[in-house]
Design an enzyme around this catalytic site. Structure first.
Site, PDB file in Angstrom:
ATOM      1  NE  ARG A 104     -46.014  10.802  80.130  1.00  0.00           N
ATOM      2  CZ  ARG A 104     -45.605   9.749  79.374  1.00  0.00           C
ATOM      3  NH1 ARG A 104     -44.692   8.917  79.848  1.00  0.00           N
ATOM      4  NH2 ARG A 104     -46.199   9.354  78.301  1.00  0.00           N
ATOM      5  CG  ASP A 107     -43.169   8.590  82.733  1.00  0.00           C
ATOM      6  OD1 ASP A 107     -43.676   7.682  83.393  1.00  0.00           O
ATOM      7  OD2 ASP A 107     -42.382   8.373  82.003  1.00  0.00           O
TER       8      ASP A 107
END
Length: 187
Positions: A104, A107
């Site tokens: 990602r 986060d």
């Protein structure tokens, strides 16, 4: 010291703790941008942030290492509103949710809000797994103070955790204003 947003009534401001992580792109820049976006919200003040820690991935391990940190903020938003702001910031900074615990750009996890215990379909506070995760506890220990309700929990949990070789100090951060690089912070 960060400049704090002001309102006609300062009542209702509460302290909250947020975990941040990134393992795609310019990880440090993305973490800084995430905090800057939080602080730009008139209902959130970034009070402090931890140093940066590089951590091995947990769960889905076939991915790059993460940079993790924690932030102490004060907010007058409800926990659900703060979570919505955080999810919006993740999306603005390119977060795509394809693989659980997968790679990602950013986060943001709401760990705790002062005096709040709740369990809804959308949010559980305090975060139910923060005591199991060194990548949360180590940075969180940098920003909790002895007057915070999380202090004893964080330090007790750290004392019982194994596997500390999976987390390494990556960069020391001495002040939130240094790291966030925002015009809304003043020295």
């Amino acid at each position: 010291m960060p400049e704090q947003h002001t309102s006609s009534s300062n009542r209702g401001w509460v302290k909250a703790f947020i975990a941040l992580g990134a393992n795609l792109g310019d990880r440090e820049c993305t973490l800084s941008e995430g905090l800057r976006y939080l602080h730009k919200n008139e209902d959130v003040n970034v009070l402090d942030c931890s140093s940066l820690y590089e951590t091995d991935p947990v769960g889905y391990v076939d991915q790059p290492a993460f940079l993790n940190m924690a932030a102490a903020v004060e907010t007058r938003l409800s926990p659900e509103q703060l979570l919505d702001v955080m999810l919006d910031i993740e999306q603005q900074l390119g977060r795509v949710r394809e693989v659980r615990w997968g790679p990602r750009t950013l986060d943001l996890d709401l760990l705790s809000v002062q005096g709040v215990q709740m369990e809804t379909e959308k949010l559980i506070l305090p975060h139910p797994r923060m005591g199991e995760r060194l990548f949360v506890l180590v940075p969180l220990a940098d920003v909790v103070t002895s007057s915070d309700e999380l202090y004893a929990f964080v330090h007790d949990a750290l004392g019982t955790m194994e596997g500390k070789e999976g987390i390494r100090l990556w960069k020391r951060i001495d002040s939130a204003s240094e790291f966030v690089r925002s015009e809304s912070f003043v020295e």
